[in-house]
Design a protein around this motif. Structure first.
Motif, PDB file in Angstrom:
ATOM      1  N   CYS A  21       1.521  -3.863   5.359  1.00 17.23           N
ATOM      2  CA  CYS A  21       1.276  -2.999   4.206  1.00 17.23           C
ATOM      3  C   CYS A  21       2.587  -2.702   3.504  1.00 17.23           C
ATOM      4  N   SER A  22       2.541  -2.604   2.217  1.00 23.69           N
ATOM      5  CA  SER A  22       3.663  -2.146   1.409  1.00 23.69           C
ATOM      6  C   SER A  22       3.235  -0.810   0.821  1.00 23.69           C
ATOM      7  N   CYS A  23       3.815   0.253   1.358  1.00 19.46           N
ATOM      8  CA  CYS A  23       3.371   1.606   0.996  1.00 19.46           C
ATOM      9  C   CYS A  23       3.958   2.052  -0.333  1.00 19.46           C
ATOM     10  N   PHE A  24       3.187   2.845  -1.051  1.00 21.64           N
ATOM     11  CA  PHE A  24       3.661   3.464  -2.269  1.00 21.64           C
ATOM     12  C   PHE A  24       4.613   4.608  -1.896  1.00 21.64           C
ATOM     13  N   PRO A  25       5.487   5.031  -2.840  1.00 25.33           N
ATOM     14  CA  PRO A  25       6.412   6.136  -2.545  1.00 25.33           C
ATOM     15  C   PRO A  25       5.670   7.377  -2.027  1.00 25.33           C
ATOM     16  N   GLY A  26       6.235   7.981  -0.990  1.00 25.73           N
ATOM     17  CA  GLY A  26       5.647   9.183  -0.405  1.00 25.73           C
ATOM     18  C   GLY A  26       4.686   8.899   0.736  1.00 25.73           C
ATOM     19  N   TRP A  27       4.459   7.599   1.015  1.00 22.94           N
ATOM     20  CA  TRP A  27       3.531   7.202   2.067  1.00 22.94           C
ATOM     21  C   TRP A  27       4.218   6.251   3.035  1.00 22.94           C
TER      22      TRP A  27
END
Length: 103
Positions: A21-27
């Motif tokens: 997974c490539s997480c979005f900022p803050g995750w």
């Protein structure tokens, strides 16, 4: 490369070819479901559910500001430890500079 959001929920995108997974900022986390703190609170506080709880004398949303014990300035960790003194105070000695006192 086929990307989808099925394994990462609404907090990131997953790559079905490489299984990550490539997480979005803050995750963060393996499936992007964990709230994470910006710069991990600069190691100057505790992160809980994406919110920094700063240690003593550290402040700001990500704990990157350290208040000098004298109360006349701060050290900005995000600016590589730059000392920012209050107006009229000298960063080298943290003493008041300016015209001599009246007699």
């Amino acid at each position: 490369i086929n990307t989808t959001t099925s394994n990462s929920g609404s907090s990131g995108s997953s790559n079905s070819v490489y299984s990550f997974c490539s997480c979005f900022p803050g995750w963060g986390g393996n499936d992007c479901s964990a709230h994470v703190c910006y710069h991990d609170c600069w190691n100057s506080g505790n992160c809980q559910n994406g919110i920094c709880s700063c240690y003593t004398n550290f402040k700001d949303f990500d704990c990157h500001i350290f208040e000098l014990p004298s109360g006349h300035g701060v050290i900005d960790i995000a600016l590589m430890g730059t000392v920012i003194c209050d107006n009229g105070w000298n960063p080298g000695t943290n003493i008041l500079v300016g015209p001599p006192p009246f007699k």
